[in-house]
Design an enzyme around this catalytic site. Structure first.
Site, PDB file in Angstrom:
ATOM      1  N   GLY A 196      26.678  12.770  45.383  1.00 27.74           N
ATOM      2  CA  GLY A 196      26.156  12.742  46.617  1.00 27.74           C
ATOM      3  C   GLY A 196      25.323  11.863  47.094  1.00 27.74           C
ATOM      4  O   GLY A 196      25.262  10.558  46.480  1.00 27.74           O
ATOM      5  N   THR A 223      33.120   7.010  43.803  1.00 27.81           N
ATOM      6  CA  THR A 223      32.180   6.107  44.192  1.00 27.81           C
ATOM      7  C   THR A 223      33.053   4.881  44.713  1.00 27.81           C
ATOM      8  O   THR A 223      32.467   4.058  45.650  1.00 27.81           O
ATOM      9  CB  THR A 223      31.884   5.440  42.755  1.00 27.81           C
ATOM     10  OG1 THR A 223      31.368   6.546  42.164  1.00 27.81           O
ATOM     11  CG2 THR A 223      30.977   4.305  42.675  1.00 27.81           C
ATOM     12  N   ASP A 251      37.847  10.833  32.978  1.00 25.08           N
ATOM     13  CA  ASP A 251      39.112  11.263  33.294  1.00 25.08           C
ATOM     14  C   ASP A 251      40.412  10.381  33.147  1.00 25.08           C
ATOM     15  O   ASP A 251      41.482  10.981  33.277  1.00 25.08           O
ATOM     16  CB  ASP A 251      39.268  12.276  34.645  1.00 25.08           C
ATOM     17  CG  ASP A 251      38.028  13.331  34.376  1.00 25.08           C
ATOM     18  OD1 ASP A 251      37.408  13.382  33.284  1.00 25.08           O
ATOM     19  OD2 ASP A 251      37.753  14.129  35.432  1.00 25.08           O
ATOM     20  N   MET A 294      37.412  17.152  28.736  1.00 23.54           N
ATOM     21  CA  MET A 294      37.365  17.127  30.329  1.00 23.54           C
ATOM     22  C   MET A 294      38.559  16.669  30.736  1.00 23.54           C
ATOM     23  O   MET A 294      39.760  16.355  30.305  1.00 23.54           O
ATOM     24  CB  MET A 294      36.144  16.004  30.393  1.00 23.54           C
ATOM     25  CG  MET A 294      34.875  16.583  30.435  1.00 23.54           C
ATOM     26  SD  MET A 294      33.449  15.573  30.757  1.00 23.54           S
ATOM     27  CE  MET A 294      31.974  16.458  31.090  1.00 23.54           C
ATOM     28  N   GLY A 295      38.594  16.836  32.240  1.00 27.44           N
ATOM     29  CA  GLY A 295      39.872  16.466  32.955  1.00 27.44           C
ATOM     30  C   GLY A 295      39.855  17.365  34.089  1.00 27.44           C
ATOM     31  O   GLY A 295      40.247  18.461  33.929  1.00 27.44           O
ATOM     32  N   ARG A 296      39.207  17.230  35.147  1.00 25.06           N
ATOM     33  CA  ARG A 296      39.052  18.089  36.178  1.00 25.06           C
ATOM     34  C   ARG A 296      40.348  18.257  36.854  1.00 25.06           C
ATOM     35  O   ARG A 296      40.858  19.213  37.013  1.00 25.06           O
ATOM     36  CB  ARG A 296      37.980  17.313  37.113  1.00 25.06           C
ATOM     37  CG  ARG A 296      37.116  18.392  37.745  1.00 25.06           C
ATOM     38  CD  ARG A 296      36.858  17.841  39.064  1.00 25.06           C
ATOM     39  NE  ARG A 296      35.793  16.706  39.081  1.00 25.06           N
ATOM     40  CZ  ARG A 296      34.405  16.833  39.015  1.00 25.06           C
ATOM     41  NH1 ARG A 296      33.823  17.743  39.298  1.00 25.06           N
ATOM     42  NH2 ARG A 296      33.575  15.631  39.071  1.00 25.06           N
ATOM     43  N   TYR A 406      30.316  17.384  27.171  1.00 23.97           N
ATOM     44  CA  TYR A 406      29.354  16.479  27.057  1.00 23.97           C
ATOM     45  C   TYR A 406      28.740  15.561  26.220  1.00 23.97           C
ATOM     46  O   TYR A 406      28.436  14.585  26.505  1.00 23.97           O
ATOM     47  CB  TYR A 406      27.986  17.187  27.759  1.00 23.97           C
ATOM     48  CG  TYR A 406      28.347  17.752  29.296  1.00 23.97           C
ATOM     49  CD1 TYR A 406      28.098  16.868  30.646  1.00 23.97           C
ATOM     50  CD2 TYR A 406      28.465  19.211  29.418  1.00 23.97           C
ATOM     51  CE1 TYR A 406      28.612  17.288  31.569  1.00 23.97           C
ATOM     52  CE2 TYR A 406      28.928  19.446  30.772  1.00 23.97           C
ATOM     53  CZ  TYR A 406      28.671  18.779  31.699  1.00 23.97           C
ATOM     54  OH  TYR A 406      29.183  19.153  33.009  1.00 23.97           O
TER      55      TYR A 406
END
Ligand SMILES: Nc1ncnc2c1ncn2[C@@H]1O[C@H](COP(=O)(O)OP(=O)(O)OP(=O)(O)O)[C@@H](O)[C@H]1O
Ligand SMILES: O=P(O)(O)OC[C@H]1O[C@](O)(CO)[C@@H](O)[C@@H]1O
Ligand SMILES: [Mg+2]
Length: 514
Positions: A196, A223, A251, A294-296, A406
């Site tokens: 943000g 970004t 990712d 991880m891996g949205r 994490y």
């Protein structure tokens, strides 16, 4: 080269013979007339001055696709990164230097004008890191600072504290080779990061007020989108400010580039969790280890960690839908596997099965400060669902759930990623000194390139489950594809049109060994 030039703010397209297309990056000279140039300080750098081939030719470009048909178009190319030379133009100072070199036996290795668009003393650079953590962030910071200092004699470099919002809400951090000397041995980012807080006007005001003229922005897809609007605003104000991006995402969801830094480290570290899950599973009767990675939106870490490990029996990723009960479902497969082997390991990407999950758990629609959806813990949910199923069937089993996400993200980069980070950072610095702007520095087919922001930002890189890489995974784990006839129709609809060049966008299928 170039029969046609179509310039928009973020991309210059140059076309050539046989379907050649260069998707070029902007240059400060595109919107600032009569910019002075300076001799490149690398001329007198012992690492660069003697060997001509260290400089890239102005016309060097790198193809996006390397697997082509005999009669196919040459396709899209990107500008090759590196210190530039312009062949064929000789100014007196350069000529004098060349003659001197020839006299001392270096023959005619340099007959070029090597230009930069910044005088070293004029450069005031800043570095900012945004988004989630990723192994290698500190290495990139270190190498930008050291590259500017040692290659170009730039001494004014500052860090922006805590991501985009740091431009307008925090003090800056002075960066020198001494300050960054051993930061590559640490995880995280010494500059801090955030989500943000992207206020374009406030950020560009801060850049202007502080007299910053080179901005190095390290971050993921969000970004790079932020970097693109900063570039647009700097251009609108006519500022001599380079906006350069370095893609960062654990990712690996940034398109065009071969892979993002830190990805290799993440896959390697994931092995430790998978190994632990395997040991636990093997040591129990009907033992099942579940590892969440991880891996949205993209399951690359899960896919590569699975392929690397060989201990995984089932890999679940966001791109490949699956179902639990009934014929061909996950429960049936787990039961079969446990019966056959007595133990089993499942790797699940955090974004997998989210639609399925929302049928069972109340959807929260929660978002983080950048607007990314906050996911529910699919690992926990799937573990509980499997336990419930076996309980119902009165079959004893032991399940251990490991969430190393994490821990994987927070470690320093491995040797391969450290080298990669160094090349990315140095390429980015060369591009900025050469006056390019509005670009992301990235590896394409093993070569460092400058990619226009809009190419980086147009979509997300995802595992294509109709490509060979996913097929290799399926044949390695022997898991069912979980695709019903309806799913196959949906997947096919999303496939690229048949006239695309041969190599798969996603799997980087044309890499050696593929
Ligand atoms: N469309 C956008 N325009 C301007 N700024 C954006 C946009 N999307 C995201 N940003 C800003 O970019 C920064 C990082 O975005 P985000 O939190 O999505 O992480 P990211 O860069 O995608 O990295 P990762 O997903 O790997 O953690 C935030 O400060 C966010 O405000
Ligand atoms: O850092 P946060 O806000 O917990 O976000 C975690 C997300 O960041 C990433 O590491 C990078 O986007 C994702 O894999 C993960 O979903
Ligand atoms: Mg992102």
């Amino acid at each position: 080269m170039g029969t046609e030039q179509d310039i928009n703010h973020q991309m210059k397209v140059v076309t050539g013979d046989s379907g050649y297309v260069l998707e070029d990056v902007p240059h400060l000279a595109d919107y600032i007339p009569d910019l002075p140039t300076y001799p490149n300080p690398l001329r007198s750098n012992p690492a660069y001055s003697v060997v001509k081939q260290y400089f890239v030719d102005m016309d060097d470009t790198v193809p996006q696709k390397v697997v082509v048909h005999k009669d196919g178009p040459r396709g899209v190319h990107f500008r090759r990164a590196g210190p530039r030379q312009k062949v064929g133009i000789i100014v007196s100072e350069e000529y004098y230097w060349d003659s001197l070199m020839s006299y001392y036996g270096f023959a005619k290795i340099v007959t070029s004008l090597r230009q930069v668009y910044f005088d070293s003393d004029e450069v005031h650079a800043c570095i900012v890191t945004c988004g989630g953590l990723c192994p290698g962030l500190n290495t990139v910071i270190r190498e930008i600072v050291c590259g500017l200092f040692h290659m170009y004699g730039v001494t004014q470099v500052i860090g922006i504290d805590g991501g985009y919002r740091g431009f307008y809400s925090k003090n800056t951090i002075p960066l020198t080779p001494k300050v960054v000397n051993d930061i590559h041995k640490r995880g995280g980012t010494i500059l801090g990061t955030s989500r943000g807080g992207h206020d374009t006007m406030k950020i560009v005001d801060s850049i202007q007020d502080r007299g910053i003229n080179q901005v190095y922005i390290i971050g993921g897809d969000g970004t790079q989108k932020g970097a693109a609007v900063i570039y647009e605003e700097c251009r609108r104000r006519g500022l001599k400010v380079v906006i350069a991006g370095i893609p960062k995402t654990i990712d690996n969801d940034i398109p065009v580039i071969d892979r993002s830094f830190g990805f290799d480290t993440a896959v390697e570290e994931a092995q430790r969790a998978i190994n632990a899950a395997h040991v636990e599973a093997e040591s129990a009767e009907n033992g099942l280890g579940v590892v969440k990675l991880m891996g949205r939106y993209s399951g690359f870490i899960a896919m590569y960690a699975t392929l690397a490990s060989r201990d995984v029996d089932c890999c679940l990723i966001p791109e490949s839908p699956f179902y639990l009960g009934g014929e061909g479902g996950l429960f049936e497969y787990v039961e079969k596997r446990l019966k056959e082997n007595g133990h089993m390991v499942i790797v699940i990407a955090e974004g997998a099965g989210q639609e399925l999950l929302s049928q069972f758990l109340q959807s929260t629609n929660e978002q983080d400060a950048s607007g990314n959806r906050v996911l529910q813990d699919v690992g926990l949910w799937i573990s509980q669902s499997i336990k419930d199923y076996f309980k119902q069937r009165k079959i004893a089993m032991t399940l251990k759930y490991i969430d190393p996400t994490y821990m994987i993200r927070a470690i320093p980069s491995n040797a391969a990623d450290n080298v990669y980070c160094t090349l990315l950072a140095q390429s980015c610095v060369h591009g900025a000194m050469a006056g390019f702007t509005g670009y992301t520095s990235g590896l394409v087919n093993g070569r460092q390139t400058y990619i226009p922001f809009n190419r980086i930002n147009e979509r997300q890189n995802k595992v294509v489950i109709t490509d060979r890489m996913w097929a290799r995974l399926l044949s390695s784990t022997n898991q069912p594809s979980f695709l019903g006839p309806k799913d196959i129709i949906e997947v096919r609809k999303e496939e690229q049109p048949p006239n695309r060049l041969l190599d798969g966008e996603n799997g980087k299928d044309d890499k050696p060994g593929n």
